[in-house]
Scaffold this motif. Structure first.
Motif, short mmCIF file in Angstrom:
data_model
loop_
_atom_site.label_atom_id
_atom_site.label_comp_id
_atom_site.label_asym_id
_atom_site.label_seq_id
_atom_site.Cartn_x
_atom_site.Cartn_y
_atom_site.Cartn_z
N ASP A 39 0.82 -1.22 0.00
CA ASP A 39 0.00 0.00 0.00
C ASP A 39 0.85 1.27 0.00
OD1 ASP A 39 -2.25 -1.58 0.06
OD2 ASP A 39 -2.37 -1.58 2.26
N GLN A 40 2.09 1.14 0.50
CA GLN A 40 2.96 2.31 0.56
C GLN A 40 3.64 2.55 -0.78
OE1 GLN A 40 5.48 1.20 3.91
NE2 GLN A 40 4.55 2.83 5.13
N PRO A 41 3.67 3.80 -1.23
CA PRO A 41 4.39 4.08 -2.49
C PRO A 41 5.88 3.91 -2.30
CG PRO A 41 3.71 6.13 -1.44
CD PRO A 41 3.08 5.02 -0.64
N ARG A 42 6.54 3.40 -3.33
CA ARG A 42 7.98 3.22 -3.26
C ARG A 42 8.67 4.59 -3.25
NH1 ARG A 42 10.19 -1.65 -4.13
NH2 ARG A 42 8.81 -3.36 -4.71
N PRO A 43 9.72 4.72 -2.45
CA PRO A 43 10.44 6.00 -2.45
C PRO A 43 11.04 6.28 -3.82
CG PRO A 43 11.68 4.30 -1.28
CD PRO A 43 10.34 3.73 -1.56
N LYS A 44 11.11 7.56 -4.16
CA LYS A 44 11.64 7.93 -5.46
C LYS A 44 13.12 7.65 -5.54
CE LYS A 44 8.50 11.47 -7.20
NZ LYS A 44 8.41 12.82 -7.77
N LYS A 45 13.57 7.33 -6.74
CA LYS A 45 14.99 7.13 -6.96
C LYS A 45 15.71 8.47 -6.79
CE LYS A 45 14.44 3.24 -10.16
NZ LYS A 45 14.71 2.74 -11.53
N LEU A 46 17.00 8.37 -6.49
CA LEU A 46 17.77 9.57 -6.17
C LEU A 46 17.74 10.60 -7.30
CD1 LEU A 46 19.68 11.06 -4.25
CD2 LEU A 46 21.59 9.86 -5.34
N LEU A 47 17.94 10.16 -8.54
CA LEU A 47 17.98 11.11 -9.65
C LEU A 47 16.61 11.74 -9.90
CD1 LEU A 47 20.38 9.37 -12.20
CD2 LEU A 47 20.88 11.15 -10.51
N ASP A 48 15.54 11.01 -9.58
CA ASP A 48 14.21 11.61 -9.68
C ASP A 48 14.02 12.67 -8.60
OD1 ASP A 48 13.42 10.11 -11.87
OD2 ASP A 48 12.65 8.46 -10.65
N GLN A 49 14.60 12.45 -7.43
CA GLN A 49 14.56 13.46 -6.37
C GLN A 49 15.33 14.71 -6.80
OE1 GLN A 49 15.61 11.95 -2.42
NE2 GLN A 49 15.02 9.88 -3.06
N VAL A 50 16.44 14.50 -7.50
CA VAL A 50 17.22 15.62 -8.02
C VAL A 50 16.37 16.43 -9.00
CG1 VAL A 50 19.22 16.29 -9.40
CG2 VAL A 50 19.44 14.47 -7.68
N ARG A 51 15.69 15.75 -9.90
CA ARG A 51 14.85 16.44 -10.89
C ARG A 51 13.75 17.25 -10.19
NH1 ARG A 51 15.57 11.23 -13.33
NH2 ARG A 51 16.90 11.38 -15.20
N ASP A 52 13.13 16.65 -9.17
CA ASP A 52 12.07 17.37 -8.45
C ASP A 52 12.61 18.63 -7.79
OD1 ASP A 52 10.26 15.44 -9.19
OD2 ASP A 52 10.29 14.37 -7.28
N ALA A 53 13.79 18.53 -7.18
CA ALA A 53 14.39 19.68 -6.50
C ALA A 53 14.74 20.79 -7.50
CB ALA A 53 15.63 19.25 -5.73
N ILE A 54 15.23 20.39 -8.67
CA ILE A 54 15.58 21.37 -9.70
C ILE A 54 14.33 22.09 -10.20
CG2 ILE A 54 16.41 21.59 -12.08
CD1 ILE A 54 18.47 19.42 -11.42
N ARG A 55 13.27 21.34 -10.42
CA ARG A 55 12.03 21.95 -10.92
C ARG A 55 11.39 22.84 -9.86
NH1 ARG A 55 9.73 16.54 -14.13
NH2 ARG A 55 11.60 16.32 -15.43
N LEU A 56 11.56 22.48 -8.59
CA LEU A 56 11.02 23.31 -7.52
C LEU A 56 11.69 24.68 -7.50
CD1 LEU A 56 9.10 23.27 -5.04
CD2 LEU A 56 11.05 22.54 -3.67
N LYS A 57 12.96 24.73 -7.90
CA LYS A 57 13.71 25.98 -7.95
C LYS A 57 13.58 26.67 -9.31
CE LYS A 57 17.12 25.06 -4.36
NZ LYS A 57 16.82 26.29 -3.60
N HIS A 58 12.80 26.08 -10.21
CA HIS A 58 12.53 26.67 -11.53
C HIS A 58 13.80 26.81 -12.37
CE1 HIS A 58 8.50 27.46 -10.10
NE2 HIS A 58 8.98 28.20 -9.11
N TYR A 59 14.73 25.87 -12.22
CA TYR A 59 15.89 25.88 -13.09
C TYR A 59 15.47 25.43 -14.49
CZ TYR A 59 19.00 26.33 -9.00
OH TYR A 59 19.64 26.77 -7.88
N SER A 60 16.26 25.79 -15.47
CA SER A 60 15.93 25.45 -16.85
C SER A 60 16.07 23.95 -17.09
CB SER A 60 16.84 26.21 -17.83
OG SER A 60 18.17 25.70 -17.74
N TYR A 61 15.43 23.49 -18.15
CA TYR A 61 15.52 22.06 -18.50
C TYR A 61 16.95 21.68 -18.85
CZ TYR A 61 14.69 17.61 -20.82
OH TYR A 61 14.74 16.28 -21.18
#
Length: 325
Positions: free
Chosen positions: A5-27
């Protein structure tokens, strides 16, 4: 053990992508940072970054300088990516300084074209690419600034361009050459027709920065937000997976410039940025003060603009050779 029932934790590089998008860095920054972080992990045999620290970071950066022989800017980019991983993703701050062997910074003068060479190259370009290069030279734009221009950024009445979210996430205003007003207006007429066709086919949306599509739900399809130089084809946005029309890809522009330089028989290494260098140098040659040029280029520090004074003084700093009498 993780339950079903618990979602699997995100992979490290996916966490990096989320953090970058949160800061509105360019693609582009996202792709670059993820690649450097991946290379950092692979260099240390896939050890998790939490198991590593200052020593491993120093070893990686030293490897880039000594074995990879990368430029100082490349090593700095790798350093920024790894620091971002630790500070903004893993929440780890290092008390001791990171002291790696740094790549030697190269000191070189930028390539500058003569006005005759600029004209020869532009004359051998056609269509949209010619218009883009005229803006690079006539307004002192960087490659991405020209390609990412939006309709609302072009002020024909004031004869100026608004440059948004430029390098360093800065904004500025620069000139719009008088001779480009009519060609740009004609160009935008055809772009608007294309946009209307896209809307009729169920497309017509464009990427909006800083989550503006949530604040202004209809803005992504409005005319003023469209790119001045849209791509000739629709593509899937790698982040949102929405089919959109992005701006022209830089590779096509670069190929067109390379071909025009060859046809003009200009024996210099010319890139998109060369026209910006030439813009600044020619303004200084025409007597404009360096502060004005600094403002038009969007340099934070006048020291960056000062390099063009060295270009003006090259050849022994303007000293007349004894061979010339």
């Amino acid at each position: 053990m993780i339950s079903e029932d618990q979602p699997r934790p995100k992979k490290l590089l996916d966490q990096v992508r989320d953090a970058i998008r949160l800061k509105h860095y360019s693609y582009r920054t996202e792709v670059s940072y993820v690649d450097w972080i991946r290379r950092f992990i692979l260099f240390h045999n896939k050890r998790h970054p939490r198991e590593m620290g200052v020593v491993e970071i120093e070893a990686f950066l030293t490897h880039l300088a000594v074995d990879g022989k990368v430029a100082a800017s490349t090593q700095n980019q790798a350093f920024s990516a790894v620091l971002f991983l630790y500070r903004d993703v893993l929440g780890i701050q290092f008390e001791q300084p990171i002291q790696a062997l740094r790549a030697r910074e190269s000191r070189y003068l930028p390539t500058v074209l003569t006005p005759e060479e600029v004209r020869a190259i532009i004359e051998r370009l056609t269509g949209t690419y010619q218009l883009v290069v005229q803006l690079l030279y006539g307004s002192g734009l960087r490659q991405r600034e020209a390609l990412a221009l939006r309709v609302k950024d072009v002020d024909f009445g004031q004869r100026q361009l608004g440059i948004r979210d430029a390098k360093g996430r800065e904004c500025r205003v620069t000139m719009l050459p008088d001779r480009l007003i009519q060609p740009l207006q004609i160009h935008l007429q055809s772009v608007r027709q294309q946009h209307q066709q896209d809307l009729a086919q169920g497309y017509g949306s464009v990427y909006l920065p800083y989550a503006l599509e949530r604040k202004y739900p209809k803005a992504e399809r409005e005319w003023e937000w469209q790119f001045v130089f849209p791509s000739d084809r629709l593509s899937c946005d790698p982040r949102s997976h929405i089919t959109r029309r992005h701006y022209l890809h830089e590779s096509g522009l670069q190929r067109a410039i390379k071909q025009a330089v060859r046809q003009a028989k200009v024996s210099k290494r010319v890139s998109c940025h060369t026209f910006r260098h030439s813009f600044a140098t020619h303004l200084l040659q025409n007597g404009y003060d360096i502060r004005t040029v600094q403002e038009l280029l969007g340099h934070k520090d006048v020291k960056t603009t000062m390099i063009y004074t060295h270009v003006l003084n090259r050849g022994g700093r303007g000293v007349r050779s004894p061979l010339d009498g």
